[in-house]
Enzyme design. Structure first.
Site, PDB file in Angstrom:
ATOM      1  N   HIS A 166       0.796  -1.297   0.128  1.00  0.00           N
ATOM      2  CA  HIS A 166       0.088  -0.111  -0.116  1.00  0.00           C
ATOM      3  C   HIS A 166       0.933   1.191  -0.164  1.00  0.00           C
ATOM      4  CE1 HIS A 166      -3.748   2.268   1.304  1.00  0.00           C
ATOM      5  NE2 HIS A 166      -2.790   3.080   1.843  1.00  0.00           N
ATOM      6  N   GLU A 167       1.918   1.293   0.836  1.00  0.00           N
ATOM      7  CA  GLU A 167       2.584   2.777   0.889  1.00  0.00           C
ATOM      8  C   GLU A 167       3.458   2.844  -0.128  1.00  0.00           C
ATOM      9  OE1 GLU A 167       1.537   4.634   3.002  1.00  0.00           O
ATOM     10  OE2 GLU A 167       0.549   3.396   4.360  1.00  0.00           O
TER      11      GLU A 167
ATOM     12  N   HIS B 186       3.280   6.849  -6.771  1.00  0.00           N
ATOM     13  CA  HIS B 186       2.450   7.876  -7.279  1.00  0.00           C
ATOM     14  C   HIS B 186       3.464   9.346  -7.326  1.00  0.00           C
ATOM     15  CE1 HIS B 186      -1.580  10.064  -6.852  1.00  0.00           C
ATOM     16  NE2 HIS B 186      -1.112  10.368  -8.023  1.00  0.00           N
TER      17      HIS B 186
ATOM     18  N   HIS C 136       1.900   4.625  -2.889  1.00  0.00           N
ATOM     19  CA  HIS C 136       1.885   6.136  -2.654  1.00  0.00           C
ATOM     20  C   HIS C 136       3.087   6.447  -3.050  1.00  0.00           C
ATOM     21  CE1 HIS C 136      -2.009   6.730  -0.792  1.00  0.00           C
ATOM     22  NE2 HIS C 136      -1.412   6.037   0.445  1.00  0.00           N
TER      23      HIS C 136
END
Length: 520
Positions: free
Chosen positions: A313-314, A320, A317
């Site tokens: 998940h991280e 991104h 980010h």
């Protein structure tokens, strides 16, 4: 407005410091005869924690930090001890002393409501959502209701299976929140023959990081090169990120381990944002932070499946930020209910058999994860999905309840939450506790009137990942489109336009409902 923003900033510091103190202050010290049910690795970590705290060789220490608390709640047979630990967690910043945050909650709502009125909005939620993908609180509630209805009934069915086990152990007991993890683990082992502890040897931190790097290379062609760079903590790792043509994309730090004084949870942030100077792209410096247990003298850091998904998940980010290519700094930020799409979509790969087969190996033997275990992970990925969704929905609805208030609130925080969470309540409310005093996400963490974004983004990611399922989970065409239309654009265009350009249609809840196993 300037005064209000200053007051909110000061509130955030005080609220956050109070919560940090409460997370660090509590410790459950036990002796070996009270550890029934706990795996050896959990015991060893608790023993080393006790030694580090100066408690001696015969003590075992458990704290409110997730790497310590969740294994205890999942395996400790002693129900009273589970209650003691979890009640302490629920009671953080809520017991009438100098670290109590209830008055700060009232201050937050008063200031945020006044700010919204100054800016021409009825409520803080109206102000926040106006600039989001959702646009209005009504649209938020419409989406939450669409998912909540099918999830609640299934969550009650999931609870019934665990209640049956509880009654076998404690015939007269009522199922309480501190029972959830313990019986969830028992039902999972019974129905899926899947033991979280049995998975850990295949999910060493090094394995998981390597798997993530491998996935990023397959999807986007990027590579990661260790470099020597300044470290704010000696445990940090740092890499240069190179694009497919070996041009410099950015720098990526990892700060993995729990330590005293470190905020709990996991997050990704930027030390330096991407921007342009004299027509040239200046690369970002990005940090991924988690709170994993440290390796012991005999065992590396072994993650469970949830912790593995957290790193995926991280890392989403991080991608991104690393892929962002935005000329103007003011257009770098992404709408709050869109920003979780890049992170949540990454979690899907963590339970894909085709991917697990390539990197999940036992840290001692080097043997790949057996096919039957991989099959069980895939089969169990919807296990407790309904309750997990109801739990997230309850957080989102409570956040919206606080921030759709049109006047300052001076009432009882606990009573307000009991009413706001009632529609999604599956487990009994623990009297004398409240979530808001320790709900850092919406008070000191930047998610005010935006916690729904996790669920909103979950609709987006399920719909988006269905394209990879159609074309292949390593499909470069789909990945390139996702990078070009979503990951690189920042806030330069409306997120709905970006999403439609990638997916070909507006997001649909069907994919998420099917993913949760609720559409069958």
């Amino acid at each position: 407005l300037k005064e209000i923003n200053g007051d909110l900033s000061r509130l955030s510091v005080k609220y956050g410091n109070n919560l940090l103190h409460e997370n660090d202050a509590f410790g459950l010290e036990l002796t070996a005869d009270r550890l029934e049910g706990l795996p050896n690795a959990v015991r060893e970590a608790a023993r080393e924690k006790a030694q580090a705290a100066g408690l001696g060789d015969k003590s075992y220490l458990f704290t409110l930090h997730k790497p310590s608390m969740l294994p205890f709640l999942s395996y400790a047979k002693d129900r009273k001890l589970r209650e003691e630990l979890y009640t302490a967690y629920l009671d953080r910043c809520n017991h009438g002393d100098e670290y109590d945050n209830k008055a700060l909650v009232n201050d937050y709502i008063r200031l945020r409501t006044e700010k919204a009125h100054l800016l021409g909005y009825d409520s803080f939620a109206d102000y926040v959502t106006a600039d989001q993908m959702a646009a209005t609180p009504a649209a938020v509630y419409a989406l939450l209701d669409e998912i909540w209805t099918p999830a609640l009934d299934r969550a009650k069915e999931e609870l019934a299976a665990m209640e049956e086990m509880l009654r076998a152990d404690h015939p007269d007991a009522t199922f309480e929140p501190w029972d959830w993890w313990y019986y969830a683990e028992k039902v999972r082992r019974r129905d899926y023959a899947l033991d979280d502890e049995a998975l850990r040897p295949y999910f060493t931190l090094e394995n998981v990081q390597g798997g993530i790097f491998f996935l990023a290379n397959r999807l986007y062609g990027i590579t990661f090169r260790p470099i020597v760079a300044p470290l704010y903590n000696p445990d940090c790792l740092v890499y240069e990120v190179l694009d497919e043509d070996e041009s410099h994309l950015g720098v990526l730090y990892f700060d993995y381990y729990v330590r005293e004084g470190k905020s709990g949870g996991a997050w990704c942030g930027n030390f330096t944002e991407q921007y342009y100077e004299n027509g040239e792209r200046v690369a970002p410096v990005v940090g991924v932070v988690t709170n994993y247990a440290r390796p012991t003298r005999s065992t590396p850091t072994l993650l469970n499946l949830d912790e593995t998904k957290t790193l995926f998940h991280e890392f989403g980010h991080a991608l991104h930020s690393l892929f962002r290519k935005v000329e103007y700094r003011g257009l770098a930020d992404v709408e709050g209910d869109f920003v979780e799409l890049p992170s949540q979509i990454m979690e899907n790969w963590a339970t894909e058999k085709e991917f697990l087969d390539l990197w999940a190996v036992h840290y001692e033997t080097g043997e790949p994860m057996p096919a039957e275990i991989v099959d069980r992970i895939v089969a169990a990925q919807n296990y407790l999905a309904a309750y997990a969704n109801v739990r997230q929905l309850s957080f989102g609805m409570t956040d919206m309840a606080w921030h759709t208030l049109t006047e300052p609130f001076e009432g009882d925080v606990e009573q307000f939450e009991a009413v706001s969470m009632a529609p999604t309540q599956v487990l009994p409310v623990v009297s004398g506790t409240a979530m808001a005093p320790a709900f850092g996400h919406i008070f000191s963490g930047g998610y005010a009137a935006g916690y729904y974004g996790y669920k909103w983004a979950e609709v987006l990611e399920a719909d988006a990942f269905s394209l990879f399922k159609e074309k292949g989970i390593f499909n470069r065409e789909a990945a390139s489109s996702f990078r070009e239309n979503v990951l690189s654009k920042g806030g330069t265009e409306h997120p709905m336009e970006l999403y439609v350009r990638f997916r070909g249609h507006k997001p649909e809840t069907r994919a998420l409902i099917e993913k949760m196993g609720l559409g069958k």
